[in-house]
Motif scaffolding. Structure first.
Motif, PDB file in Angstrom:
ATOM      1  N   VAL A   8      -5.845   2.479  -5.947  1.00 48.88           N
ATOM      2  CA  VAL A   8      -5.864   1.081  -5.495  1.00 48.88           C
ATOM      3  C   VAL A   8      -6.733   0.241  -6.420  1.00 48.88           C
ATOM      4  N   ILE A   9      -7.910   0.749  -6.782  1.00 51.79           N
ATOM      5  CA  ILE A   9      -8.803   0.014  -7.691  1.00 51.79           C
ATOM      6  C   ILE A   9      -8.121  -0.202  -9.041  1.00 51.79           C
ATOM      7  N   PHE A  10      -7.447   0.825  -9.560  1.00 47.63           N
ATOM      8  CA  PHE A  10      -6.713   0.712 -10.815  1.00 47.63           C
ATOM      9  C   PHE A  10      -5.664  -0.402 -10.726  1.00 47.63           C
ATOM     10  N   LEU A  11      -4.851  -0.394  -9.670  1.00 44.98           N
ATOM     11  CA  LEU A  11      -3.783  -1.386  -9.512  1.00 44.98           C
ATOM     12  C   LEU A  11      -4.339  -2.792  -9.317  1.00 44.98           C
ATOM     13  N   VAL A  12      -5.388  -2.926  -8.511  1.00 38.53           N
ATOM     14  CA  VAL A  12      -6.014  -4.238  -8.307  1.00 38.53           C
ATOM     15  C   VAL A  12      -6.589  -4.750  -9.626  1.00 38.53           C
ATOM     16  N   THR A  13      -7.214  -3.875 -10.390  1.00 34.14           N
ATOM     17  CA  THR A  13      -7.763  -4.268 -11.687  1.00 34.14           C
ATOM     18  C   THR A  13      -6.657  -4.719 -12.628  1.00 34.14           C
ATOM     19  N   PHE A  14      -5.570  -3.964 -12.688  1.00 31.90           N
ATOM     20  CA  PHE A  14      -4.443  -4.316 -13.548  1.00 31.90           C
ATOM     21  C   PHE A  14      -3.925  -5.713 -13.210  1.00 31.90           C
ATOM     22  N   VAL A  15      -3.715  -5.987 -11.923  1.00 31.92           N
ATOM     23  CA  VAL A  15      -3.212  -7.297 -11.498  1.00 31.92           C
ATOM     24  C   VAL A  15      -4.263  -8.383 -11.750  1.00 31.92           C
TER      25      VAL A  15
END
Length: 149
Positions: A8-15
């Motif tokens: 989730v942190i990875f995806l939130v960071t990407f966005v």
């Protein structure tokens, strides 16, 4: 559970990097660091490299700093943050430098509705050669008006 939180942190960071790309482009690249970015809009050299390429290094240092900090401290979530920044940088390089600007002769024949929309939006941005008045877009959230059939 930690793996799920990391994803989730990875995806939130990407966005979130889409916002950061827009923000840094509008207020930093077309602001106080225009001296580094202007050769991207108006090529004033014969080199394959641009002064604008320094921004890749800046974001790479931020990404590596999170990864190194996570590897050496309790700050484990720096790992998915650092990899999220790195993944966005790789995706941005693929879309912006390879697909749109053709710095490498790959993806030249992509001609679907999304490809045309991204190219059209970027062409509008590059219509302005100066520091002011350049519309800024991200890579993922291009305004829908550019996706015409």
């Amino acid at each position: 559970m930690t793996l799920f939180i990391g994803i989730v942190i990875f995806l939130v960071t990407f966005v979130f990097m889409e916002f950061m790309a827009w923000f840094s482009h509008k207020y930093i690249m077309h602001g106080f660091l225009w001296v580094l970015h202007k050769d991207h809009h108006h090529k004033d050299h014969d080199s394959w490299f641009e002064r604008n390429d320094a921004f890749f290094i800046i974001y790479a240092v931020v990404s590596m700093s999170f990864i190194i900090t996570a590897s050496n401290t309790w700050f484990w979530y720096g790992l998915p943050i650092g990899f999220g920044i790195m993944a966005y940088g790789a995706a941005y390089f693929l879309v912006h430098d390879i697909f749109i600007h053709q710095r490498f002769k790959l993806l030249r024949n992509a001609n679907n509705w999304y490809a045309r929309g991204v190219r059209r939006a970027h062409k509008i941005h590059h219509k302005h050669l100066g520091k002011e008045e350049g519309e800024c877009f991200g890579m993922l959230f291009v305004p829908f008006k550019y996706f015409k059939k």
